[in-house]
Motif scaffolding. Structure first.
Motif, PDB file in Angstrom:
ATOM      1  N   VAL A  16     -49.079  10.785  -7.408  1.00 21.12           N
ATOM      2  CA  VAL A  16     -50.070  11.521  -7.077  1.00 21.12           C
ATOM      3  C   VAL A  16     -51.020  11.837  -8.450  1.00 21.12           C
ATOM      4  O   VAL A  16     -51.997  11.728  -8.324  1.00 21.12           O
ATOM      5  CB  VAL A  16     -49.860  11.959  -6.005  1.00 21.12           C
ATOM      6  N   LEU A  17     -50.244  12.561  -9.198  1.00 22.66           N
ATOM      7  CA  LEU A  17     -51.142  13.003 -10.554  1.00 22.66           C
ATOM      8  C   LEU A  17     -51.601  11.994 -11.329  1.00 22.66           C
ATOM      9  O   LEU A  17     -52.644  12.310 -11.637  1.00 22.66           O
ATOM     10  CB  LEU A  17     -50.325  14.316 -10.656  1.00 22.66           C
ATOM     11  N   GLY A  18     -51.113  11.097 -11.330  1.00 25.78           N
ATOM     12  CA  GLY A  18     -51.313  10.451 -12.111  1.00 25.78           C
ATOM     13  C   GLY A  18     -52.896   9.673 -11.848  1.00 25.78           C
ATOM     14  O   GLY A  18     -53.576   9.384 -12.741  1.00 25.78           O
ATOM     15  N   THR A  19     -52.772   9.125 -10.758  1.00 28.68           N
ATOM     16  CA  THR A  19     -53.314   8.161  -9.741  1.00 28.68           C
ATOM     17  C   THR A  19     -54.735   9.498  -9.966  1.00 28.68           C
ATOM     18  O   THR A  19     -55.311   8.701  -9.816  1.00 28.68           O
ATOM     19  CB  THR A  19     -53.051   8.094  -8.119  1.00 28.68           C
ATOM     20  N   LYS A  20     -54.378  10.758  -9.188  1.00 20.02           N
ATOM     21  CA  LYS A  20     -55.670  11.578  -9.160  1.00 20.02           C
ATOM     22  C   LYS A  20     -56.455  11.352 -10.897  1.00 20.02           C
ATOM     23  O   LYS A  20     -57.387  11.445 -11.256  1.00 20.02           O
ATOM     24  CB  LYS A  20     -55.267  13.240  -9.402  1.00 20.02           C
ATOM     25  N   SER A  43     -43.595   6.983 -15.318  1.00 18.30           N
ATOM     26  CA  SER A  43     -43.424   7.134 -14.747  1.00 18.30           C
ATOM     27  C   SER A  43     -45.313   7.689 -14.233  1.00 18.30           C
ATOM     28  O   SER A  43     -46.323   6.590 -13.331  1.00 18.30           O
ATOM     29  CB  SER A  43     -42.802   8.008 -13.845  1.00 18.30           C
ATOM     30  N   PHE A  44     -45.658   8.448 -14.903  1.00 19.78           N
ATOM     31  CA  PHE A  44     -46.984   9.289 -14.823  1.00 19.78           C
ATOM     32  C   PHE A  44     -48.110   8.094 -15.396  1.00 19.78           C
ATOM     33  O   PHE A  44     -49.177   7.373 -14.918  1.00 19.78           O
ATOM     34  CB  PHE A  44     -47.192  10.135 -15.616  1.00 19.78           C
ATOM     35  N   ALA A  45     -47.321   7.541 -16.972  1.00 18.69           N
ATOM     36  CA  ALA A  45     -48.055   6.331 -17.083  1.00 18.69           C
ATOM     37  C   ALA A  45     -48.745   4.908 -16.259  1.00 18.69           C
ATOM     38  O   ALA A  45     -49.064   4.623 -16.140  1.00 18.69           O
ATOM     39  CB  ALA A  45     -48.224   5.949 -18.472  1.00 18.69           C
TER      40      ALA A  45
END
Length: 153
Positions: A16-20, A43-45
């Motif tokens: 969710v944070l990466g998408t934001k 995962s973030f990338a």
């Protein structure tokens, strides 16, 4: 420049944070991803690249060192994993000139291993273990980074 703190209780929260962050982009951005092994950098990338509309399989660049993509808007994106680099001089043969494109999104895991060979970060994302989940600290390093983080605050 104000940093942000996010509690990430599970991998979904990291996505969710990466998408934001991807949703806050209006141009390119250089992001340094810092954290211990398994802290969620890849995962973030992947989440950020997926949210940009990269339609192909997003591979970890652990062995290739760099993977290039294009978002649905045609914007170039680069994902680097420099864990296996012992000296920044080893990066010369990778042709990192493309990273200087201001429209590109550049995600760098283990940036400390490429000092002097990488573009300056706009944002640093520090991921760390926190209980059974993770904690993210996002630090803007440029005015461009400040603007992007302000959009997700």
């Amino acid at each position: 420049m104000t940093e942000q703190h996010w509690e990430l209780p599970d991998e979904d929260a990291t996505r969710v944070l990466g998408t934001k962050l991807a949703g806050a982009l209006d141009s390119g951005l250089v992001v340094y991803l810092r954290g211990d092994l398994g802290a969620g950098k890849t995962s973030f990338a992947r989440a950020l690249l997926s949210a940009m509309g990269v339609g192909e399989r997003i591979k970890s660049p652990t062995y290739s060192l760099v993977e290039g993509y294009h978002g649905k808007d045609g914007r170039p994106a680069w994902h680097l994993d420099l864990y296996r680099i012992a000296d920044p001089g080893e990066l010369e043969w990778l042709g990192l000139d493309a990273l200087a494109d201001l429209a590109a999104v550049v995600l760098v895991e283990w940036p400390e291993r490429g000092l002097g060979a990488l573009p300056t970060p706009d944002v640093e994302v520090h991921l760390s273990y926190h209980g059974s989940g993770r904690h993210a600290r996002l630090q803007p390093k440029t005015v461009r980074g400040e603007h992007v983080l302000a959009r997700i605050a």
